[in-house]
Structure formats: C-alpha cells, structure tokens
Motif scaffolding. Structure first.
Motif, PDB file in Angstrom:
ATOM      1  N   ALA A   4      -5.267  -3.986   8.157  1.00 16.82           N
ATOM      2  CA  ALA A   4      -5.986  -5.391   7.703  1.00 16.82           C
ATOM      3  C   ALA A   4      -5.473  -5.459   6.016  1.00 16.82           C
ATOM      4  CB  ALA A   4      -7.415  -5.450   7.704  1.00 16.82           C
ATOM      5  N   ASP A   5      -5.587  -4.138   5.180  1.00 13.77           N
ATOM      6  CA  ASP A   5      -5.703  -4.439   3.582  1.00 13.77           C
ATOM      7  C   ASP A   5      -3.860  -4.081   3.720  1.00 13.77           C
ATOM      8  OD1 ASP A   5      -8.022  -3.841   2.731  1.00 13.77           O
ATOM      9  OD2 ASP A   5      -7.369  -1.741   2.670  1.00 13.77           O
ATOM     10  N   ALA A   6      -2.858  -3.664   4.239  1.00 15.12           N
ATOM     11  CA  ALA A   6      -1.591  -3.574   4.436  1.00 15.12           C
ATOM     12  C   ALA A   6      -0.874  -5.351   4.775  1.00 15.12           C
ATOM     13  CB  ALA A   6      -0.731  -2.327   5.112  1.00 15.12           C
ATOM     14  N   ILE A   7      -1.671  -5.620   5.291  1.00 17.28           N
ATOM     15  CA  ILE A   7      -1.502  -6.656   6.097  1.00 17.28           C
ATOM     16  C   ILE A   7      -1.194  -7.711   4.631  1.00 17.28           C
ATOM     17  CG2 ILE A   7      -1.917  -8.579   7.961  1.00 17.28           C
ATOM     18  CD1 ILE A   7      -1.912  -7.005   9.801  1.00 17.28           C
ATOM     19  N   ARG A   8      -2.736  -7.921   4.198  1.00 14.73           N
ATOM     20  CA  ARG A   8      -3.408  -8.811   3.542  1.00 14.73           C
ATOM     21  C   ARG A   8      -2.251  -8.438   1.873  1.00 14.73           C
ATOM     22  NH1 ARG A   8      -7.522  -7.746   0.277  1.00 14.73           N
ATOM     23  NH2 ARG A   8      -8.439  -6.742   1.629  1.00 14.73           N
TER      24      ARG A   8
ATOM     25  N   ARG B  34      -0.458 -15.788  10.196  1.00  7.02           N
ATOM     26  CA  ARG B  34      -0.189 -16.395   8.708  1.00  7.02           C
ATOM     27  C   ARG B  34       0.278 -15.661   7.477  1.00  7.02           C
ATOM     28  NH1 ARG B  34      -4.248 -17.500   5.104  1.00  7.02           N
ATOM     29  NH2 ARG B  34      -5.289 -16.443   5.132  1.00  7.02           N
ATOM     30  N   MET B  35       0.133 -14.426   7.236  1.00  2.00           N
ATOM     31  CA  MET B  35       0.125 -13.582   6.272  1.00  2.00           C
ATOM     32  C   MET B  35       1.357 -13.183   6.227  1.00  2.00           C
ATOM     33  SD  MET B  35      -3.453 -12.406   5.533  1.00  2.00           S
ATOM     34  CE  MET B  35      -5.377 -13.045   5.045  1.00  2.00           C
ATOM     35  N   ALA B  36       2.446 -13.343   7.217  1.00  2.00           N
ATOM     36  CA  ALA B  36       3.455 -12.290   7.210  1.00  2.00           C
ATOM     37  C   ALA B  36       4.748 -13.545   6.100  1.00  2.00           C
ATOM     38  CB  ALA B  36       3.722 -12.315   8.667  1.00  2.00           C
ATOM     39  N   PRO B  37       5.250 -11.949   5.443  1.00  2.00           N
ATOM     40  CA  PRO B  37       6.660 -13.370   5.085  1.00  2.00           C
ATOM     41  C   PRO B  37       7.506 -13.865   5.849  1.00  2.00           C
ATOM     42  CG  PRO B  37       7.465 -11.053   5.613  1.00  2.00           C
ATOM     43  CD  PRO B  37       6.002 -11.146   6.197  1.00  2.00           C
ATOM     44  N   ALA B 105       5.614 -12.475  12.259  1.00  2.00           N
ATOM     45  CA  ALA B 105       4.568 -12.535  13.176  1.00  2.00           C
ATOM     46  C   ALA B 105       3.742 -12.098  13.315  1.00  2.00           C
ATOM     47  CB  ALA B 105       4.024 -14.683  12.736  1.00  2.00           C
ATOM     48  N   ILE B 106       4.253 -12.322  15.216  1.00  2.00           N
ATOM     49  CA  ILE B 106       4.162 -11.564  16.124  1.00  2.00           C
ATOM     50  C   ILE B 106       3.547 -10.258  16.023  1.00  2.00           C
ATOM     51  CG2 ILE B 106       4.515 -11.180  18.965  1.00  2.00           C
ATOM     52  CD1 ILE B 106       6.152 -13.855  18.391  1.00  2.00           C
ATOM     53  N   GLN B 107       4.534  -9.439  15.196  1.00  2.00           N
ATOM     54  CA  GLN B 107       4.689  -7.663  15.041  1.00  2.00           C
ATOM     55  C   GLN B 107       3.411  -7.306  14.325  1.00  2.00           C
ATOM     56  OE1 GLN B 107       5.397  -5.621  16.609  1.00  2.00           O
ATOM     57  NE2 GLN B 107       5.039  -3.574  15.382  1.00  2.00           N
TER      58      GLN B 107
END
Lengths: 191, 191
Positions: A4-8, B34-37, B105-107
C-alpha cells in the motif's frame, strides 16, 4: 516496503541524481515485470536493460518529457538526466491488448523501483525509429515504451481532486511538482 | 504484505468461495487503481463496481475463461463463480495508450486484492456489447476490461521456464494450476 505504501508513494520522477543504478537492481525490476499477468500467458514482451553511459545518453536525447511543465521537468544531460532505461519491446504489429500487458508489467517495474528507493518515469513519447535503431532490435520488433531510471532528485506530491477539476500537474513556488488525482468517488459507479 | 511478496504471490484465480466481498474492500482496490500513472495524467478511465448478486451473475454469463484448460477453470455459477466485478470503462475510441493505462491501473487492483487475501482474474474475453448494456454505461463509453473478484478457492503455482519452452498453463493430477513464466534471462538483453 508495504504494498500500500509503494502504491501511494510511487510518483513519476523527472530529476535524477547522477549515480549509477546497479545492473543487479534492474534484474530485480525485470523479475517483477515478468510476474505480471498477460493475455493467454503468452509472454510476448521482451526487455532491454540500458546502463552503458553513452547509450543511455543517446536514448535520452530521443525522449520527450512532461509537456505541461516544460521545460522545468525536462532533465538535463549529465545533470538531472536518467542514468538507465528499461525498454519494453514488442512485435511491430503489437495489439491494444499487448499495450495493456505492457502497462501491467511496467507498473510492477515502477512499484519495485519505489520499493528500492529508485525513481522511475514511464515514457511513451520518444522518437521511435531512432530508439529502435540505437538498441539494434531484431527485425520485426519495436520499443513500445521506455522506463527511465535513477535515484530521485525531486519529491512530487499527489493531491485529491473532485469531478470537474483540472488534472493538469503543476509546479509550486518551491519547485515541487503537484499531481492531481481524482478521488474514488469521482471515478466510480456502484452497482 | 511486502510489495515483493504481493508481486510474487499474485496469480489469476478462477475458482472463488461464495462469500460476499464488502464494497469497502472494492473501494480500497479502486483507490489503488487511481494512483497508477497514466498518459499526461489525463485520468480518462472510469470504474464500475458490481456487487449486486443478480447483476454479477448476468455479467459472469457473458465472460470467457482460461481456454487452455477448458472447462476445468471455467467457474460454475453459484458454486465457484466470482462474487463481484470491477469494470474498467473507457471512451469508445480508446487508444492503445489507454489500454496501457488500464493495464497499470488493473495491476494495482490485482496486487491490492492479493494484499487483502482476495482472488482476482483480469478478463479481456467477454461479450462486449452485452456487458456494456448490462452496466447501462453512458453513451460513448464501453467496458475495456473486467476484473473478477472473490475469496480464492484454488492456489495456482508459478514455475520458471527458459527460452523456447511452452508458456501453456496446465493442471496437474492434483488439479493444481501451473503457470510457466520465462526467467529474466530468457526475456532480457543487457546493454
């Protein structure tokens, strides 16, 4: 790092320290990429790791960066430029689905980079024919995307926006890049 | 869960327990998505969370599963079928680059699912017009991909293969799904 930290915490980085990235670390990133799912498990994508200094520079000169804050986040060769690239390579006739496979594999690379204190930027805008030639690809193959790599020399921040707000990223008066992202509520319908 | 564990342990799941997935958990998954580039930070993709039982079943009936081990990993309605879907929605004229955005986003969704002990399967094969109609999408929008969700009722395993080996996944005599993945060495050129 927790997932979750990596994604954020992962943000696209466009200013890099001029320190080398060990090839072993790039191996770790591609190890993450290969574990992403792909259509029919066909594994059509290939990777080129570019760390040789003059080749990195040649590839860098064919890339385009962050149009919305130009020229402030266009890296400068030998000052803030990436020190390595991973090229994601596909057949010339790559389908839209193969682009989706590439997106999933690249997301694993970007997250794994963040987990290793490495900055990364996924690049879709580059002089395609020139980069293909620089990397001396086999006939019938092309570079679909580049991932620029290096230790980060900036700390962009994400902020939440609501439906209708502008998605345009911007620099504040302290030269910090702000990246607006829609909230879950702005993006989602519940059924 | 550590990022590296999530990347390594995530496998596509095609047999699900018949336990509901809380909407709050789907919120967490879309928060990761939503946090994906995405290209130009434009955030064109939208999401539909589907948890209402009869609608989930209707969508499920329009999906196609794991051709290489058919019918053994085609879920059975109300026995092993997914209990929720996230639909990733895009404009009708979605570009290849938007498919790449969707892949990233799916990943994030798939990794975040694994982190929450949830099984997931990214689905690209479904009756597109029927699913669009079932979800009552706004004009000019279509479902690009589906992600099937539910608590996992199987434990597939990954195995390493070398260049030239078959990528075909298969079931062993204990009904365990094996997913061959090329090693980094098989996929990468170093420059």
């Amino acid at each position: 790092m927790e997932l979750a930290d990596a994604i954020r915490k992962r943000r696209s980085i466009r200013r890099f320290k001029q320190l080398q990235v060990p090839e072993k670390l790039i191996h770790t990133l591609i190890d993450a990429a290969r574990m992403a799912p792909c259509a029919g498990n066909m594994q059509i994508l290939r990777f080129v790791s570019v760390t040789e200094k003059s080749l990195v520079l040649s590839v860098f000169h064919e890339t385009f960066w962050a149009a919305q804050v130009k020229p402030h986040r266009t890296p400068v060769a030998e000052v803030t430029a990436p020190v390595a690239f991973i090229a994601v390579v596909a057949p010339d006739d790559a389908s839209a689905i193969l682009h989706a496979d590439a997106g999933a594999a690249i997301q694993n690379i970007l997250l794994c980079a963040a987990d290793n204190v490495l900055g990364s930027c996924w690049i879709g805008a580059f002089n395609k024919d020139k980069v293909d030639a620089l990397l001396d690809l086999p006939a019938g193959m092309k570079v679909l995307y580049l991932v620029a790599l290096g230790f980060p020399y900036e700390s962009p921040v994400m902020e939440n926006i609501e439906e209708g707000d502008s998605t345009k990223y911007y620099l504040d008066d302290k030269d910090v890049l702000h990246v607006p992202k829609y909230t879950v509520e702005a993006l989602t319908t519940w059924k």
